[in-house]
Write an enzyme that holds these catalytic residues in place. Sequence first.
Site, PDB file in Angstrom:
ATOM      1  N   LYS A   1       0.853  -1.182   0.000  1.00  0.00           N
ATOM      2  CA  LYS A   1       0.000   0.000   0.000  1.00  0.00           C
ATOM      3  C   LYS A   1       0.892   1.236   0.000  1.00  0.00           C
ATOM      4  O   LYS A   1       1.445   1.626   1.014  1.00  0.00           O
ATOM      5  CB  LYS A   1      -0.900  -0.002   1.252  1.00  0.00           C
ATOM      6  CG  LYS A   1      -2.259   0.709   1.059  1.00  0.00           C
ATOM      7  CD  LYS A   1      -2.169   2.210   0.779  1.00  0.00           C
ATOM      8  CE  LYS A   1      -1.915   2.991   2.053  1.00  0.00           C
ATOM      9  NZ  LYS A   1      -1.926   4.483   1.774  1.00  0.00           N
TER      10      LYS A   1
ATOM     11  N   GLU B   1       8.988   1.230  11.436  1.00  0.00           N
ATOM     12  CA  GLU B   1      10.027   2.268  11.377  1.00  0.00           C
ATOM     13  C   GLU B   1       9.284   3.588  11.345  1.00  0.00           C
ATOM     14  O   GLU B   1       8.643   3.934  10.349  1.00  0.00           O
ATOM     15  CB  GLU B   1      10.913   2.088  10.145  1.00  0.00           C
ATOM     16  CG  GLU B   1      12.183   2.927  10.194  1.00  0.00           C
ATOM     17  CD  GLU B   1      12.166   4.098   9.250  1.00  0.00           C
ATOM     18  OE1 GLU B   1      11.965   5.242   9.743  1.00  0.00           O
ATOM     19  OE2 GLU B   1      12.342   3.896   8.048  1.00  0.00           O
TER      20      GLU B   1
ATOM     21  N   GLU C   1       8.603  16.014  15.509  1.00  0.00           N
ATOM     22  CA  GLU C   1       9.059  15.773  14.146  1.00  0.00           C
ATOM     23  C   GLU C   1       8.313  16.709  13.188  1.00  0.00           C
ATOM     24  O   GLU C   1       7.091  16.651  13.071  1.00  0.00           O
ATOM     25  CB  GLU C   1       8.816  14.321  13.744  1.00  0.00           C
ATOM     26  CG  GLU C   1       9.383  13.982  12.381  1.00  0.00           C
ATOM     27  CD  GLU C   1       9.199  12.521  12.012  1.00  0.00           C
ATOM     28  OE1 GLU C   1      10.134  11.936  11.441  1.00  0.00           O
ATOM     29  OE2 GLU C   1       8.111  11.970  12.306  1.00  0.00           O
TER      30      GLU C   1
END
Length: 488
Positions: free
Chosen positions: A191, A267, A400
């Site tokens: 995907k 990850e 982030e």
Amino acid sequence: MSELSFDEWKKLSNKISFRNKAFINGKFVDSISKKTFQTINPSTEEIITTITECNDKDIDIAVKAARASYEKGHWSKMPPAERKAILLKLAELIRSNLEEFALLDSLDMGKLVQDAVTIDAPGSAMFFQWHAEAIDKMYDEIAPTGPGDLAMITREPLGVIGAVVPWNFPLDMATWKASAALAAGNSLVLKPAEQSPLSSLRLAELAIEAGIPEGVFNVVPGYGEVAGKALGLHPDVDCIAFTGSTAVGKLFQQYAGQSNMKQVWLETGGKSPNLIFADCNDLESAVNMSAFGIFFNQGEVCSANSRLLVERNIQEEFISRLTEKAKQTQPGNPLDPNSRMGAIVNEEQTQKIISYIAQGKKTADLVVGGERVLINNKGCFIQPTIFNNVNPSDAIAKEEIFGPILSVIPFDTEEEALTIANDSEYGLAASVWTDNLSRALRVSDNLNAGTVSVNTVDALSTVTPFGGVKQSGYGKDLSLHSFNKYTT
């Protein structure tokens, strides 16, 4: 290495064709619902094409195709040498189409085409080649049992792998997952991010051309909250391999618990520290690589060195040099080989970055950048931006951002630098600059990160495992360690 000019890249972009349907069981197909969505070029804000939008019904069809192909054994039980030869052919097919793959990713998510054609696309070919070469070099084991007993330990594929990959390195991230999963003998349902599905669809087509059997490599474009969720919840998926945000990674952990307890390998986010000590004699290299570590790919890198920790007695000189480097790294048209930075992936991400810049202006010293720019009055472009004297507790130092925003934090002692560097929910990567070998080893040993690079930034290699700790996830991509995720 491609040496096409700006005009040649533009002409090539006008000739390229786009695969825009789902790829299931060896064929391009519409979704059951017939729905589509648009993929948009962030540098021009123009629609590239419409893409098939998959939902849970399409995911089910793809998973069944993958399961059937796995059970038939045409790939999973193929002799290793034959599987190796097919993946080596796929690597060569990627190399034969480097410019096409580079254009697909550049148009789709705004990265510099020159980076895509010299780094991303050749790297993807190398990942397939490397994992293919490893297939017939991994041995099973015999356990040290007593006389009269024989215990054999075999490494076997898991079955059906669901891979969900992000938009920042569309081809590379798909390849990191697919090369290892396929080399191990699994069937795959990929995907891609809805922002950048084009290169994955082309890759699947080439997989069939290389000789991978139908049903082994499927690509299901769609939205994460629909197609990605359906893949995570599907009871016949044996493993999910995910690269993306920490928040979405946690959702996949939930999906596994709500369904069949499938393995989930994550990850996720990063806020990598880059520590510059005064005993680093080559400050010029440190400056150049520090700029690369945050401005490469517009800062849209999970392991981007977005926190610069610099020893206070060299802070002023270092920031002065780094500022000049930032001024030379201005965004431009991604198809122009002379551009030094491309476009942010879309308007939503651009606005997110702008909001962080606004926060940073209230609490830190804006040294350079901080503005949105337009190319030909269009596009999602943001200047490389440096904030100095950032408080380690500020949002721009903790969260982030995924953009070309650098937070500079001064320190006085090694102990203080380590405390600041490790004070993060993330632990993906870190970098250290020093000419003192003892310090390099000591600091590296005490940094809580999956990868520590010394006197460089974000060192990456096919032979080196890549992955994080803490809320940056777990499990390794690349190297022989990557096979651990896809075998039992």
